[in-house]
Design an enzyme around this catalytic site. Sequence first.
Site, mmCIF file in Angstrom:
data_model
loop_
_atom_site.group_PDB
_atom_site.id
_atom_site.type_symbol
_atom_site.label_atom_id
_atom_site.label_comp_id
_atom_site.label_asym_id
_atom_site.label_seq_id
_atom_site.Cartn_x
_atom_site.Cartn_y
_atom_site.Cartn_z
ATOM 1 N N LYS A 61 1.297 -0.756 -0.126
ATOM 2 C CA LYS A 61 -0.192 -0.396 0.240
ATOM 3 C C LYS A 61 0.380 1.138 -0.005
ATOM 4 O O LYS A 61 2.240 1.192 1.449
ATOM 5 C CB LYS A 61 -0.826 -0.340 1.252
ATOM 6 N N GLY A 82 -26.180 1.793 2.522
ATOM 7 C CA GLY A 82 -25.422 2.410 1.774
ATOM 8 C C GLY A 82 -25.480 2.008 0.536
ATOM 9 O O GLY A 82 -26.107 1.183 0.242
ATOM 10 N N GLY A 139 -24.291 3.375 -2.366
ATOM 11 C CA GLY A 139 -23.331 4.287 -3.831
ATOM 12 C C GLY A 139 -22.805 3.461 -5.386
ATOM 13 O O GLY A 139 -23.237 2.713 -5.244
ATOM 14 N N VAL A 175 -20.840 0.672 -4.890
ATOM 15 C CA VAL A 175 -21.800 -0.519 -4.903
ATOM 16 C C VAL A 175 -22.793 -1.152 -4.507
ATOM 17 O O VAL A 175 -23.061 -2.449 -4.921
ATOM 18 C CB VAL A 175 -20.284 -1.600 -4.103
HETATM 19 P P1 NAD Z 1 -19.122 5.127 -2.304
HETATM 20 O O1 NAD Z 1 -18.952 6.082 -1.256
HETATM 21 O O2 NAD Z 1 -19.554 5.148 -3.541
HETATM 22 O O3 NAD Z 1 -20.919 4.945 -1.203
HETATM 23 C C1 NAD Z 1 -20.811 4.721 0.432
HETATM 24 C C2 NAD Z 1 -22.585 4.718 0.254
HETATM 25 O O4 NAD Z 1 -22.543 4.853 1.725
HETATM 26 C C3 NAD Z 1 -22.676 6.751 -0.192
HETATM 27 O O5 NAD Z 1 -23.828 6.669 -0.645
HETATM 28 C C4 NAD Z 1 -22.836 7.062 1.449
HETATM 29 O O6 NAD Z 1 -23.484 8.264 0.698
HETATM 30 C C5 NAD Z 1 -23.578 6.448 2.145
HETATM 31 N N1 NAD Z 1 -23.350 5.715 3.727
HETATM 32 C C6 NAD Z 1 -22.181 6.754 4.279
HETATM 33 N N2 NAD Z 1 -22.306 6.566 5.282
HETATM 34 C C7 NAD Z 1 -23.947 6.209 5.599
HETATM 35 C C8 NAD Z 1 -24.046 5.899 6.941
HETATM 36 N N3 NAD Z 1 -23.814 5.687 8.205
HETATM 37 N N4 NAD Z 1 -25.393 5.600 6.280
HETATM 38 C C9 NAD Z 1 -25.942 5.485 4.898
HETATM 39 N N5 NAD Z 1 -25.432 5.201 4.265
HETATM 40 C C10 NAD Z 1 -24.053 5.059 4.330
HETATM 41 O O7 NAD Z 1 -18.399 4.080 -2.102
HETATM 42 P P2 NAD Z 1 -18.151 2.816 -3.099
HETATM 43 O O8 NAD Z 1 -17.477 2.375 -3.141
HETATM 44 O O9 NAD Z 1 -19.744 2.172 -2.789
HETATM 45 O O10 NAD Z 1 -18.035 1.557 -1.746
HETATM 46 C C11 NAD Z 1 -18.347 0.752 -0.566
HETATM 47 C C12 NAD Z 1 -17.981 0.388 0.699
HETATM 48 O O11 NAD Z 1 -17.704 -0.765 0.150
HETATM 49 C C13 NAD Z 1 -16.370 0.955 1.525
HETATM 50 O O12 NAD Z 1 -16.263 0.492 2.337
HETATM 51 C C14 NAD Z 1 -15.597 0.643 0.178
HETATM 52 O O13 NAD Z 1 -14.406 0.755 1.104
HETATM 53 C C15 NAD Z 1 -15.615 -1.055 -0.149
HETATM 54 N N6 NAD Z 1 -15.400 -2.007 -1.084
HETATM 55 C C16 NAD Z 1 -15.652 -1.142 -2.245
HETATM 56 C C17 NAD Z 1 -15.035 -1.184 -3.902
HETATM 57 C C18 NAD Z 1 -15.324 -0.799 -4.498
HETATM 58 O O14 NAD Z 1 -14.806 -1.368 -5.998
HETATM 59 N N7 NAD Z 1 -16.190 0.497 -4.910
HETATM 60 C C19 NAD Z 1 -14.683 -2.849 -3.318
HETATM 61 C C20 NAD Z 1 -14.044 -3.107 -1.842
HETATM 62 C C21 NAD Z 1 -14.641 -2.714 -1.273
#
Ligand code: NAD
Length: 367
Positions: A79, A179, A181, A183
């Site tokens: 990292k 959440g 977002g 994913v």
């Molecule tokens: P993102 O930032 O696009 O989405 C996160 C969502 O969670 C947002 O819509 C935000 O408003 C919402 N949120 C934040 N706090 C909240 C709460 N207390 N209650 C309800 N909703 C809340 O992120 P993402 O890319 O969708 O990733 C989501 C999770 O998955 C993260 O923990 C990330 O580390 C993990 N992750 C993502 C990937 C990837 O490919 N994007 C890969 C591995 C792990």
Amino acid sequence: MLFETLATTGHEQVVFCHSKDAGLKAIIAIHNSVLGPALGGLRMWPYKSEQEALNDVLRLSRGMTYKNAVAGLNLGGGKAVIIGDPSKDKSEALFRAFGRFVNSLNGRYITAEDVGIDVNDMEYVFRETEFVTGVHQVHGGSGDPSPFTAFGTLQGLMAALNHKYGNEDVGKHSFAVQGLGHVGMEFVKLLREQGAKVFVTDIHKERVQCAVDEHGCTAVGLDEIYDVDADVYSPCALGGTLNEKTIDRIKAKIICGAANNQLATDEIGDELARRGVLYAPDYAVNAGGVMNVSLEIDGYNRERAMRMMRTIYYNLSRIFQIADRDHIPTYKAADRMAEERIATIGRIKLPMMGNSGPRFLGRMRGQ
Ligand code: NAD
């Protein structure tokens, strides 16, 4: 002092990168390269101190060793962090200087996007080194990993349903998804396509509305998500949501979602196991993103990526078997699976012949 820390954490190499002209202060940590080059993202964050940055990069790089090992990848864990404010301190020079340091490691470390970094920053890094993944599709890269992470999460979920209920029928079950977002929204779409009952919440009201209008989900309040009477709780927002305050409220018998670091402490993982709640370890479930970018190394192909996501099902099944075999919580079983693979592959490895660094095929550098 630093070597004492490295002896405890098991790191191989830590590189401090400095360029006064570019304003770069970065740390690259290679935790373990037994399985292959250390792959892990670059994070940019306004750390309050150098020690805080060092602690973070050591913790995150170790996590990547376990994640890549369980994912079955021929990659080790690493990292990098840049100390700086992503909203103010980004520049072409900063990322190109970082790219030169990555290049100087000759493929021992491969970087990618993480918090605070976007695909445009990676374009600059890519000008100085080929040891980058997650580059834009116009360069033959893999693009946004989120749909793959969501699809991989579905595979992990089916393994959990099979282990708990003896069937993989997603549509028969109910879900509480926290959440929506990149994913989470894709994940609820997949669940609804199979006819599941899906409760959703998000800080952003328009995302909740979209999940209701376009995918037929049921909206609940931000805090209410923990009280929903659903079979599966699926954290897809932030880490640490499984904690002392929430686990008494969660009724689900399975926990499976994409968020990183879901367990606030190891004790919470022990307690879930004691209560008979099946926790699908986060880093095994959400490996779809890293699997996807890893395919850039020998020539990205979307179809291959989708096939690779299916291995998440088998990885989770194996973790649940190890937990049953050794009478340990699933989060410990995931760690054990990673350690067993590193030890086994480490023993059969032949000495490196010549320059065996990674070769990136099918990508075009430059403008
Ligand atoms: P993102 O930032 O696009 O989405 C996160 C969502 O969670 C947002 O819509 C935000 O408003 C919402 N949120 C934040 N706090 C909240 C709460 N207390 N209650 C309800 N909703 C809340 O992120 P993402 O890319 O969708 O990733 C989501 C999770 O998955 C993260 O923990 C990330 O580390 C993990 N992750 C993502 C990937 C990837 O490919 N994007 C890969 C591995 C792990």
